[in-house]
Design an enzyme around this catalytic site. Structure first.
Site, PDB file in Angstrom:
ATOM      1  NE  ARG A   1      -3.118  -3.038   0.545  1.00 14.55           N
ATOM      2  CZ  ARG A   1      -3.694  -3.797   1.104  1.00 14.55           C
ATOM      3  NH1 ARG A   1      -3.302  -4.241   1.823  1.00 14.55           N
ATOM      4  NH2 ARG A   1      -5.180  -4.527   1.112  1.00 14.55           N
TER       5      ARG A   1
ATOM      6  CG  ASP B   1      -2.802  -5.985  -1.047  1.00 19.05           C
ATOM      7  OD1 ASP B   1      -3.321  -6.050  -2.058  1.00 19.05           O
ATOM      8  OD2 ASP B   1      -2.570  -6.792  -0.123  1.00 19.05           O
TER       9      ASP B   1
ATOM     10  CG  HIS C   1      -5.547  -8.830  -1.477  1.00 15.03           C
ATOM     11  ND1 HIS C   1      -5.309  -7.599  -1.214  1.00 15.03           N
ATOM     12  CD2 HIS C   1      -6.076  -9.685  -0.939  1.00 15.03           C
ATOM     13  CE1 HIS C   1      -6.870  -7.393  -0.295  1.00 15.03           C
ATOM     14  NE2 HIS C   1      -7.089  -8.440  -0.510  1.00 15.03           N
TER      15      HIS C   1
ATOM     16  CD  GLU D   1      -9.917  -8.896   2.764  1.00 13.10           C
ATOM     17  OE1 GLU D   1     -10.454  -7.994   3.447  1.00 13.10           O
ATOM     18  OE2 GLU D   1      -8.725  -7.868   1.957  1.00 13.10           O
TER      19      GLU D   1
ATOM     20  CD1 TRP E   1      -7.516 -13.571   7.520  1.00 15.17           C
ATOM     21  CD2 TRP E   1      -8.182 -11.933   7.763  1.00 15.17           C
ATOM     22  NE1 TRP E   1      -8.649 -12.994   6.699  1.00 15.17           N
ATOM     23  CE2 TRP E   1      -8.839 -12.022   6.849  1.00 15.17           C
ATOM     24  CE3 TRP E   1      -8.686 -10.263   8.426  1.00 15.17           C
ATOM     25  CZ2 TRP E   1     -10.105 -10.762   5.480  1.00 15.17           C
ATOM     26  CZ3 TRP E   1      -9.701  -9.685   7.482  1.00 15.17           C
ATOM     27  CH2 TRP E   1     -10.231 -10.561   6.596  1.00 15.17           C
TER      28      TRP E   1
ATOM     29  CE1 TYR F   1      -5.205  -8.355  11.045  1.00 11.72           C
ATOM     30  CE2 TYR F   1      -6.430  -7.201   9.648  1.00 11.72           C
ATOM     31  CZ  TYR F   1      -5.675  -8.629   9.898  1.00 11.72           C
ATOM     32  OH  TYR F   1      -6.002  -9.411   9.447  1.00 11.72           O
TER      33      TYR F   1
ATOM     34  CG  ASP G   1      -4.203  -1.653  10.208  1.00 12.04           C
ATOM     35  OD1 ASP G   1      -4.752  -3.059  10.695  1.00 12.04           O
ATOM     36  OD2 ASP G   1      -5.274  -2.104   8.946  1.00 12.04           O
TER      37      ASP G   1
ATOM     38  CD1 TRP H   1      -3.641  -5.566   8.450  1.00 10.53           C
ATOM     39  CD2 TRP H   1      -2.938  -6.024   6.359  1.00 10.53           C
ATOM     40  NE1 TRP H   1      -3.591  -7.179   8.112  1.00 10.53           N
ATOM     41  CE2 TRP H   1      -3.239  -7.107   6.901  1.00 10.53           C
ATOM     42  CE3 TRP H   1      -2.517  -6.249   4.629  1.00 10.53           C
ATOM     43  CZ2 TRP H   1      -3.117  -7.899   5.878  1.00 10.53           C
ATOM     44  CZ3 TRP H   1      -2.153  -7.377   4.180  1.00 10.53           C
ATOM     45  CH2 TRP H   1      -2.960  -8.659   4.974  1.00 10.53           C
ATOM     46  CB  THR H   2       1.314   0.851   5.744  1.00  9.59           C
ATOM     47  OG1 THR H   2       1.029  -0.659   3.937  1.00  9.59           O
ATOM     48  CG2 THR H   2       1.507  -0.106   6.330  1.00  9.59           C
ATOM     49  CD  GLU H   3      -5.020  -0.623   3.907  1.00  4.51           C
ATOM     50  OE1 GLU H   3      -4.013  -1.243   4.538  1.00  4.51           O
ATOM     51  OE2 GLU H   3      -5.670  -2.001   3.122  1.00  4.51           O
TER      52      GLU H   3
HETATM   53  C1  ACM Z   1      -6.470  -9.796   5.426  1.00  7.20           C
HETATM   54  O1  ACM Z   1      -6.307  -8.795   6.701  1.00  7.20           O
HETATM   55  N1  ACM Z   1      -7.082  -9.440   4.674  1.00  7.20           N
HETATM   56  C2  ACM Z   1      -5.501 -10.731   6.026  1.00  7.20           C
END
Ligand code: ACM
Length: 634
Positions: free
Chosen positions: A172, A201, A275, A352, A418, A443, A445, A489-491
């Site tokens: 991200r 991703d 992804h 996802e 997760w 998480y 983030d 996660w770095t969005e």
């Molecule tokens: C995830 O947070 N989609 C693994």
């Protein structure tokens, strides 16, 4: 006697100039056993570090310590083979209490001894030793006003779990090689031993793959956008893709070695079959739509989430599981990945994955019919099994997100739970190895304090919730739990300081759950240690979040129709000062002692936290509209 007088005087003078220390022990994660003695060991210019001849691992650990001591004190400690004041030594006979990563650390007034069965154990003993020194040991400039004392103590330590990880998403936002090393150094202090590198991703492919050069020539770059990820504007026609970057294979080898020197294994992740937009921007033939207009996504909204885990992708970001070309591609990709990373596992993602494009494609439907595959989940399970074979053919084991449990099991693959803990529980009953990284608690983030002063995000995990959580969820078969990890996660995290702000102090809490005896958990004691590590981070130049000081603000309405503000704090000893008249809050204003009944015309409520007479939290400002929105029936 006469000869000793000047030395005595020198010590008195020195003591008068240097800081005094409380000699409290503030180790994170809490060791298994700590026995405190009276007094201290003092590290001086003439302290030596002893390592037995031919113990290369001990020599490496000694050099690491000497380097840190030099940076903070200016002392260039001599490394000797025998008679060192500080000694690192591998046990000649295995001490079964210590396993593969444990150590003993004995500090007396004249010596420090670290013993372990392995280099990893010595390294962790050395990290503990650094944490026993005054906080200034983290200083990057020489401090000559510090007495470098270590409390007399006897420690026997050994981790609770073998897998203690942190995941960093570099897709991200790209984080350069030098920063990855810094991040690894940071987590090594807290005895993490797995760095899960989320390398691919929709928003960037970050690993050089020589067989498919366009993965990085095209897939590593997107149009630049600054704003809230997820609502950025799409690429404009002809706009140059200038934002991004990737790691060359040489970079990766360098980082793998750097991590290995810190006893950290790197778990690479290539996230497929979903992804995959960055890969498809480079090689659109790998998806069913073969849509040549696919670009590396710059953080636009391209999906709709319906709740209950249901979603739709408006741009195809999924590899075609029915196309042999895809497996040829993955064979090359995983082959190159396997040759770069010595760790036994490779992560293949699996999360996802949108099945809509598969379901609408006649060729995919014909393939499913022919192979008696009933639905999209079973088709993904077919894909997972093919990937498992590829990864196994490279002499590696596969791990995937908990979606790999759907549509059929992949024998021998490990599962990363997760979507809460249920995937972990289910996998353990299927006798599959499990790593617990449940959202939202693990998480990193997620928001960690008052929502209006945190980066916008869809859920929250405050420090006390992370600390009190245990990865051995009810019903899980602990035999199969390898351990756990925090995922960053770095969005919404474009920079290094923000990565650190989100990681700490919650990674401290995760480290403690993964390393320490759960029976020793004690929130007040943990907070005391966290604050000591905040001081350490000030010297080390590492950012951290002070959100733990921010109040939890609830709003109700009383029977007269007034808003009532109720505030609690996560930790003891916080004083809250507030204003209702637009003034900037501080200790000269109202101290919060009971729920505030808000007069009718108030526009703005502000509050700030104090600890020991100093402002520590952020100033929180809530407008009347925001207060009204927050009303909930108590
Ligand atoms: C995830 O947070 N989609 C693994």
């Amino acid at each position: 006697m006469k000869n000793y007088f000047p030395t005595f005087l020198l010590i008195v003078v020195t003591l008068a100039c240097v800081k005094t220390y409380s000699q409290e022990i503030n180790i994170i994660p809490q060791p298994m056993q700590v026995q405190r003695g009276n007094g201290t060991f003092t590290l001086t210019r003439s302290t030596t570090i002893g390592i037995p001849a031919k113990q290369a691992e001990a020599a490496k650990v000694a050099a690491y310590l000497a380097n840190q001591i030099k940076s903070a004190s200016g002392y260039e400690l001599k490394i000797v083979e025998t008679g060192g004041t500080i000694e690192f030594s591998l046990n000649s006979k295995t001490d079964v209490r210590l396993g593969k990563e444990g150590y003993t650390l004995e500090v007396s007034s004249t010596s420090v001894k670290v013993n372990a069965n392995t280099g990893a154990g010595l390294f962790y003993g050395m990290q503990t030793l650094l944490q026993l020194l005054p906080v200034e040991i983290e200083s990057k400039t020489v401090r000559d006003d510090v007495l470098w004392v270590i409390p007399i103590v006897s420690i026997t330590d050994n981790p609770r779990f073998a897998w203690r990880g942190i995941m960093l998403d570099v897709s991200r936002h790209f984080f350069p090689k030098e920063y990855i090393k810094e991040y690894i150094d940071q987590i090594a202090r807290y005895k993490f031993n797995r760095f899960h590198w989320h390398l691919t991703d929709d928003n960037g492919w970050r690993i050089e793959i020589k067989s498919y050069p366009k993965l990085t020539e095209v897939g590593a770059w997107r149009v630049p956008r600054t704003g809230t990820f997820g609502s950025n504007t799409p690429p404009k026609p002809g706009e140059a893709a200038t934002y991004g970057g990737f790691y060359t294979q040489d970079d990766i080898r360098e980082i793998v070695q750097y991590a290995k020197d810190r006893y950290i294994e790197i778990l690479p992740e290539i996230d497929v079959p979903g992804h995959s937009m960055a890969a498809l921007a480079a090689y659109p033939d790998l998806c069913v739509t073969k849509d040549a207009s696919i670009q590396v996504n710059p953080g636009t909204a391209f999906s709709t989430w319906f709740g209950g885990g249901k979603f739709e992708m408006h741009i195809d970001n999924t590899l075609n599981p029915t196309d042999e070309k895809v497996y040829q591609f993955l064979d090359k990709v995983f082959g190159e990945v396997a040759s770069l990373f010595p760790f036994e596992y490779i992560h293949m993602g699996g999360d996802e994955c949108y099945k809509g494009y598969w379901e609408r494609d006649p060729n995919v439907q014909a393939f499913m019919k022919k192979n008696k595959i009933n639905d999209g989940h079973e088709l993904q399970a077919y894909f997972n099994n093919r990937v498992n074979k590829i990864i196994n053919s490279k002499k590696k084991k596969m791990i995937g997100w908990d979606e790999i449990l759907e549509g059929g099991t992949v024998q021998g693959a490990a599962v990363m739970s997760w979507r809460g803990v249920k995937g972990g529980v289910e996998a353990s009953h299927k006798k599959l190895p499990v790593v617990m990284s449940p959202a939202p608690i693990y998480y990193l983030d997620m928001g960690q304090g008052e929502p209006t002063v945190e980066t916008p995000i869809y859920d929250y995990a405050r420090l006390n919730r992370v600390y009190s959580f245990d990865i051995l969820a009810p019903g899980i078969d602990s035999t199969y739990v390898l351990g756990g990890q925090g995922n960053l996660w770095t969005e919404q995290i474009p920079t290094a300081p923000q990565a650190e702000y989100m990681t700490y102090p919650r990674a401290f809490a995760i480290a403690e759950t993964l390393w320490s005896n759960p029976k020793h958990k004690n929130w007040e004691n943990f907070v005391k240690r966290v604050e000591n590590h905040f001081d350490r981070f000030e010297y080390a130049g590492i950012h951290y979040s002070t959100s733990v000081y921010d109040p939890v603000i609830r709003v109700t309405k009383n029977s007269s129709g007034n808003l009532v503000i109720n505030m609690t704090t996560e930790i003891e000893g916080i004083e809250l000062y507030y204003t209702l008249d637009n003034a900037w809050p501080m200790h000269y204003y109202n101290k919060y002692t009971e729920p505030i009944v808000v007069p009718e015309d108030v526009d703005i409520f502000r509050v700030v936290s104090y600890r020991n007479g100093k402002a520590v939290g952020k100033v929180i400002t809530l407008t009347a509209d925001q207060l009204n929105k927050r009303i909930r029936e108590e």
